[in-house]
Motif scaffolding. Sequence first.
Motif, PDB file in Angstrom:
ATOM      1  N   PRO A  35      -7.567  17.469  -5.021  1.00 51.88           N
ATOM      2  CA  PRO A  35      -8.647  16.483  -5.123  1.00 51.88           C
ATOM      3  C   PRO A  35      -8.967  16.023  -6.546  1.00 51.88           C
ATOM      4  N   SER A  36      -8.712  16.859  -7.540  1.00 45.19           N
ATOM      5  CA  SER A  36      -9.037  16.431  -8.898  1.00 45.19           C
ATOM      6  C   SER A  36      -7.891  16.776  -9.843  1.00 45.19           C
ATOM      7  N   GLN A  37      -7.749  15.975 -10.860  1.00 43.15           N
ATOM      8  CA  GLN A  37      -6.721  16.162 -11.880  1.00 43.15           C
ATOM      9  C   GLN A  37      -7.402  16.565 -13.182  1.00 43.15           C
ATOM     10  N   SER A  38      -6.703  17.356 -13.986  1.00 44.80           N
ATOM     11  CA  SER A  38      -7.286  17.767 -15.266  1.00 44.80           C
ATOM     12  C   SER A  38      -7.395  16.577 -16.221  1.00 44.80           C
ATOM     13  N   HIS A  39      -6.450  15.661 -16.139  1.00 42.52           N
ATOM     14  CA  HIS A  39      -6.518  14.439 -16.952  1.00 42.52           C
ATOM     15  C   HIS A  39      -6.087  13.267 -16.082  1.00 42.52           C
ATOM     16  N   GLN A  40      -6.768  12.139 -16.229  1.00 44.30           N
ATOM     17  CA  GLN A  40      -6.454  10.956 -15.440  1.00 44.30           C
ATOM     18  C   GLN A  40      -6.325   9.762 -16.370  1.00 44.30           C
ATOM     19  N   PHE A  41      -5.429   8.865 -15.981  1.00 39.19           N
ATOM     20  CA  PHE A  41      -5.226   7.625 -16.730  1.00 39.19           C
ATOM     21  C   PHE A  41      -5.891   6.503 -15.952  1.00 39.19           C
ATOM     22  N   LEU A  42      -6.627   5.662 -16.629  1.00 40.80           N
ATOM     23  CA  LEU A  42      -7.326   4.562 -15.968  1.00 40.80           C
ATOM     24  C   LEU A  42      -6.378   3.494 -15.434  1.00 40.80           C
ATOM     25  N   SER A  43      -5.167   3.442 -15.965  1.00 39.49           N
ATOM     26  CA  SER A  43      -4.227   2.387 -15.600  1.00 39.49           C
ATOM     27  C   SER A  43      -3.449   2.686 -14.315  1.00 39.49           C
ATOM     28  N   ARG A  44      -3.694   3.806 -13.657  1.00 39.33           N
ATOM     29  CA  ARG A  44      -2.916   4.127 -12.454  1.00 39.33           C
ATOM     30  C   ARG A  44      -3.788   4.609 -11.309  1.00 39.33           C
ATOM     31  N   CYS A  45      -3.213   4.510 -10.126  1.00 44.93           N
ATOM     32  CA  CYS A  45      -3.881   4.971  -8.907  1.00 44.93           C
ATOM     33  C   CYS A  45      -3.375   6.371  -8.576  1.00 44.93           C
ATOM     34  N   TYR A  46      -4.287   7.264  -8.240  1.00 43.10           N
ATOM     35  CA  TYR A  46      -3.931   8.614  -7.822  1.00 43.10           C
ATOM     36  C   TYR A  46      -4.089   8.676  -6.303  1.00 43.10           C
ATOM     37  N   VAL A  47      -2.974   8.868  -5.612  1.00 40.74           N
ATOM     38  CA  VAL A  47      -2.985   8.845  -4.148  1.00 40.74           C
ATOM     39  C   VAL A  47      -2.380  10.119  -3.578  1.00 40.74           C
ATOM     40  N   GLN A  48      -2.704  10.368  -2.309  1.00 36.59           N
ATOM     41  CA  GLN A  48      -2.182  11.540  -1.610  1.00 36.59           C
ATOM     42  C   GLN A  48      -0.794  11.222  -1.034  1.00 36.59           C
ATOM     43  N   PRO A  49       0.024  12.246  -0.798  1.00 32.38           N
ATOM     44  CA  PRO A  49       1.404  12.037  -0.330  1.00 32.38           C
ATOM     45  C   PRO A  49       1.523  11.220   0.959  1.00 32.38           C
ATOM     46  N   GLN A  50       0.519  11.282   1.833  1.00 31.74           N
ATOM     47  CA  GLN A  50       0.610  10.532   3.093  1.00 31.74           C
ATOM     48  C   GLN A  50       0.763   9.039   2.844  1.00 31.74           C
ATOM     49  N   TRP A  51       0.263   8.538   1.727  1.00 29.00           N
ATOM     50  CA  TRP A  51       0.371   7.112   1.399  1.00 29.00           C
ATOM     51  C   TRP A  51       1.832   6.677   1.375  1.00 29.00           C
ATOM     52  N   ILE A  52       2.707   7.531   0.842  1.00 31.85           N
ATOM     53  CA  ILE A  52       4.135   7.209   0.777  1.00 31.85           C
ATOM     54  C   ILE A  52       4.705   7.046   2.183  1.00 31.85           C
ATOM     55  N   PHE A  53       4.449   8.029   3.032  1.00 33.05           N
ATOM     56  CA  PHE A  53       5.018   8.008   4.381  1.00 33.05           C
ATOM     57  C   PHE A  53       4.462   6.860   5.208  1.00 33.05           C
ATOM     58  N   ASP A  54       3.159   6.613   5.114  1.00 39.00           N
ATOM     59  CA  ASP A  54       2.570   5.509   5.862  1.00 39.00           C
ATOM     60  C   ASP A  54       3.094   4.164   5.362  1.00 39.00           C
ATOM     61  N   SER A  55       3.294   4.034   4.057  1.00 34.14           N
ATOM     62  CA  SER A  55       3.850   2.787   3.506  1.00 34.14           C
ATOM     63  C   SER A  55       5.281   2.577   4.000  1.00 34.14           C
ATOM     64  N   ILE A  56       6.055   3.640   4.019  1.00 34.31           N
ATOM     65  CA  ILE A  56       7.440   3.530   4.508  1.00 34.31           C
ATOM     66  C   ILE A  56       7.443   3.159   5.986  1.00 34.31           C
ATOM     67  N   ASN A  57       6.599   3.824   6.780  1.00 31.44           N
ATOM     68  CA  ASN A  57       6.548   3.542   8.212  1.00 31.44           C
ATOM     69  C   ASN A  57       6.107   2.109   8.495  1.00 31.44           C
ATOM     70  N   GLN A  58       5.214   1.562   7.658  1.00 30.64           N
ATOM     71  CA  GLN A  58       4.739   0.193   7.849  1.00 30.64           C
ATOM     72  C   GLN A  58       5.671  -0.832   7.213  1.00 30.64           C
ATOM     73  N   ARG A  59       6.614  -0.353   6.427  1.00 32.30           N
ATOM     74  CA  ARG A  59       7.571  -1.211   5.705  1.00 32.30           C
ATOM     75  C   ARG A  59       6.879  -2.158   4.729  1.00 32.30           C
ATOM     76  N   LYS A  60       5.760  -1.680   4.142  1.00 28.47           N
ATOM     77  CA  LYS A  60       5.058  -2.440   3.111  1.00 28.47           C
ATOM     78  C   LYS A  60       4.199  -1.474   2.311  1.00 28.47           C
ATOM     79  N   VAL A  61       3.842  -1.875   1.115  1.00 27.25           N
ATOM     80  CA  VAL A  61       2.991  -1.039   0.274  1.00 27.25           C
ATOM     81  C   VAL A  61       1.558  -1.206   0.767  1.00 27.25           C
ATOM     82  N   LEU A  62       0.997  -0.122   1.275  1.00 27.67           N
ATOM     83  CA  LEU A  62      -0.358  -0.156   1.821  1.00 27.67           C
ATOM     84  C   LEU A  62      -1.399  -0.097   0.709  1.00 27.67           C
ATOM     85  N   PRO A  63      -2.600  -0.615   0.955  1.00 28.33           N
ATOM     86  CA  PRO A  63      -3.676  -0.477  -0.028  1.00 28.33           C
ATOM     87  C   PRO A  63      -3.984   1.009  -0.239  1.00 28.33           C
TER      88      PRO A  63
END
Length: 170
Positions: A35-63
């Motif tokens: 849930p939390s990172q020791s350091h975060q960059f403002l220029s990137r999105c931190y997402v959970q692994p399920q985002w990858i699988f759901d994006s692949i299954n939908q064949r598009k990059v999900l929000p």
Amino acid sequence: GINAEYGVSWSSDSGVASTYNETDPDITHQIVDRPSQSHQFLSRCYVQPQWIFDSINQRKVLPVDDYVAGCLLPPHLSPFVNTEGYLPPEQVELLDRNKIGEDGEEESPREELSAEDKKLAVMAMPKKRKALYNKMIHSNKKKASVVNKLKRKREELDEVREKKKAATDS
């Protein structure tokens, strides 16, 4: 489909052959399982692994809004869904969105037989066909029972989520 060019890498701390340094400003998304990172960059999105699988299954990059680190994930929707029986509301919504883009003719509705006509048709069937018909009816009732059970479970889950959300909002 996914048209943009994406690179995949991992932290040099977790293995050799890392293609990007973790401080690289070109990284747009970082997959995290905590849930939390020791350091975060403002220029990137931190997402959970399920985002990858759901994006692949939908064949598009999900929000990424639903997949932010630490948030409650949406239900994982399998691409191997059986369209008969119960479908989660998210799956129905997704199928409806995908159908909007397709040009398909609607099937003409079949005329339904009256109860008396069905009874007469069953009586006129040979024994083997009648037995098969009865097995089909039994199977359909069993499927309907499973669908109703899944719908009740979903309603209970939605109620629990609403109560939790109401408790955290107040």
